[in-house]
Design an enzyme around this catalytic site. Structure first.
Site, PDB file in Angstrom:
ATOM      1  N   SER A   8       4.902   2.092   7.940  1.00 56.03           N
ATOM      2  CA  SER A   8       4.659   1.113   7.009  1.00 56.03           C
ATOM      3  C   SER A   8       5.811   0.495   6.539  1.00 56.03           C
ATOM      4  CB  SER A   8       3.244   1.373   6.286  1.00 56.03           C
ATOM      5  OG  SER A   8       2.151   1.338   7.075  1.00 56.03           O
TER       6      SER A   8
ATOM      7  N   ASP B  54      -0.299  -7.497   1.376  1.00 56.08           N
ATOM      8  CA  ASP B  54       0.177  -6.136   1.389  1.00 56.08           C
ATOM      9  C   ASP B  54       1.878  -6.104   1.498  1.00 56.08           C
ATOM     10  OD1 ASP B  54       0.036  -3.523   1.616  1.00 56.08           O
ATOM     11  OD2 ASP B  54      -0.477  -3.289   3.725  1.00 56.08           O
TER      12      ASP B  54
ATOM     13  N   HIS C  55       0.716  -1.232   0.068  1.00 50.96           N
ATOM     14  CA  HIS C  55       0.107   0.101  -0.047  1.00 50.96           C
ATOM     15  C   HIS C  55       0.965   1.395  -0.067  1.00 50.96           C
ATOM     16  CE1 HIS C  55       0.348  -0.166   4.490  1.00 50.96           C
ATOM     17  NE2 HIS C  55       0.329   1.009   4.333  1.00 50.96           N
TER      18      HIS C  55
END
Length: 448
Positions: free
Chosen positions: A199, A120, A90
């Site tokens: 992230s 992901d 993402h």
């Protein structure tokens, strides 16, 4: 419950191996020179393996493109010589220009070698200098209470370390938590802070080894409230290897449908286990059928991993590779059996009507089962059966029920779960859903 997927704000394939123990080089974290307890010396090499992933969002304007946004995430260096970096999908998905900022501040353009939305994860490649390769530990050995550190670039700051403990392992239940981002539903939970920009960065144990990839948090405010989640290192490296080899994760077909197994089912089937994945369908001629799996079998292990429920088995299946033999452990009545299962590429499945999505695929939050096919009858009935409808989902609010069979949407026949999911993804507006409920045909209205 709000899920924040942070990181974007407005031979052996890899040198490292999963380490089972810190080894004799591990020392208590006490800095004698300064007289303080500190993990600085242990974490310094790991810090050199974490890079900032800068992204620019672009939009087309005729023949030109313009930059519409900027942000950053974090990345983990897997192979310094090959320039391979692991991050979250993402962070880099969509029309984005990706750059890697090395520890010395140099920025270089990165190429996305492959990404997998199911987990992901994404693999990048860039020319790297001044970095080291991350060491990885086996996430299967983690226990609640283990000390961990989250490293990354939160809120646009320089490299930052936060600390905490492992709050839980094997966390599940996020496949249907308002996002289709995850197919593989298994996470490490920690109270080490993960915020915007973290992230794709590493979750590191007290020996400086990567045990997970920081991915999302649950919060009502958008800031870390102690409910933070990372992808286990075992899953991350398995996906990274496939992305490097193939540019994608090659999904497989095994021809089986499983459901949760509990103590009540154990009594009914006279099986001496109270957890596992219950086989409710085996498609004729499929790899599962060829392996000898039967309806009523309870799968308790796969490839050396314990299977406690249907989600565990779906996770195994989504990460399985074509043409590889996997030992599957089952209970059949009072017998304990071991069979060898060899998945085939999803494109090469023998049954052209088999679904290409996981048994736990969803539609409006409802859990879908395998497609309904009467293989031995002269009349073949198409449709997709709803396995369960969790409370609070759109499906529940609009009146869909477990065991409903979805046969049409907006007068378009539905023959498989894949068709249903793809139609919902591309359709925007009201859907007229025709379902078969018992012997009746029922119409349900819902907005996608």
């Amino acid at each position: 419950m709000l899920l924040f997927f942070y990181g974007f704000c407005t031979s052996t394939l890899f040198a490292q191996e999963l380490e089972a123990s810190p080894g004799p080089a591990y020392r208590p974290p006490f800095d004698v020179a300064r007289g303080v307890h500190s993990y600085a010396e242990i974490l310094t090499p790991t810090l050199q393996s974490v890079v900032r992933v800068n992204v620019l969002t672009t939009a087309s304007q005729g023949a030109n493109s313009r930059i519409t946004g900027a942000g950053n995430g974090s990345g983990i260096v897997l192979d310094r010589e090959a320039g391979l970096i692991l991050t979250n999908a993402h962070v880099v998905s969509g029309d984005r220009l990706v750059f890697i900022e090395a520890p010395d501040g140099e920025q270089v353009r990165a190429r996305v070698l492959g990404q997998d939305e199911t987990t992901d994860l994404a693999l990048l490649q860039a020319s790297l200098t001044g970095v080291s390769e991350a060491r990885f530990a086996d996430s299967a050995l983690l226990e609640p209470g283990d000390i961990v550190f989250a490293i990354g670039f939160p809120a646009g700051l320089d490299k930052t370390i936060s600390s905490g403990v492992i709050s839980g392992v094997g966390r599940q239940g996020f496949r249907d938590a308002g996002s289709r981002r995850f197919g593989v539903d298994e996470f490490i939970q920690t109270d080490a802070s993960i915020n915007s920009g973290n992230s794709g960065g590493p979750l590191v144990d007290s020996a400086g080894r990567v045990v997970g990839v920081n991915t999302f948090l649950i919060s009502r405010t958008g800031d870390s409230s102690g409910l933070n989640f990372a992808i286990p290192s075992g899953i991350a490296l398995a996906v990274a290897r496939q992305l490097r080899e193939h540019g994608r994760v090659r999904r497989t077909y095994i021809g089986i449908h499983v459901e949760a197994f509990d103590e009540r089912a154990s009594l009914a089937l006279a099986v001496d286990v109270d957890s596992g994945a219950l086989v409710t369908e085996v498609q004729p001629g499929s790899p599962a059928a060829q392996a000898g799996l039967e309806v009523g079998d309870v799968i308790t292990g796969a490839n050396g991993e314990r299977i406690d429920n249907d989600t565990d088995f779906v996770n195994f299946w989504l990460l399985s590779e074509p043409s590889v033999q996997y030992p599957i452990f089952v209970r059949r009545g009072g017998e304990a059996l071991r069979v060898m299962l060899t998945p085939v590429p999803i494109e090469a499945r023998d049954n052209p009507d088999a679904t290409a999505v996981a048994p736990s695929a969803t539609f409006l939050g409802a859990i879908l089962a395998a497609p309904v096919r009467t293989l031995n009858a002269q009349t073949v009935q198409d449709g997709v059966r709803i396995s369960s409808v969790p409370r609070g989902t759109i499906a529940s609010e609009r009146g869909l029920q477990a065991e409903d069979i979805i046969i049409e949407i907006n007068r378009q026949p539905i023959r498989s779960a894949q068709e249903l999911v793809e139609y919902a993804d591309r359709h925007d507006g009201v859907m007229i859903i025709r379902v078969r409920r018992g012997g009746q045909s029922v119409i349900v209205l819902a907005a996608s």
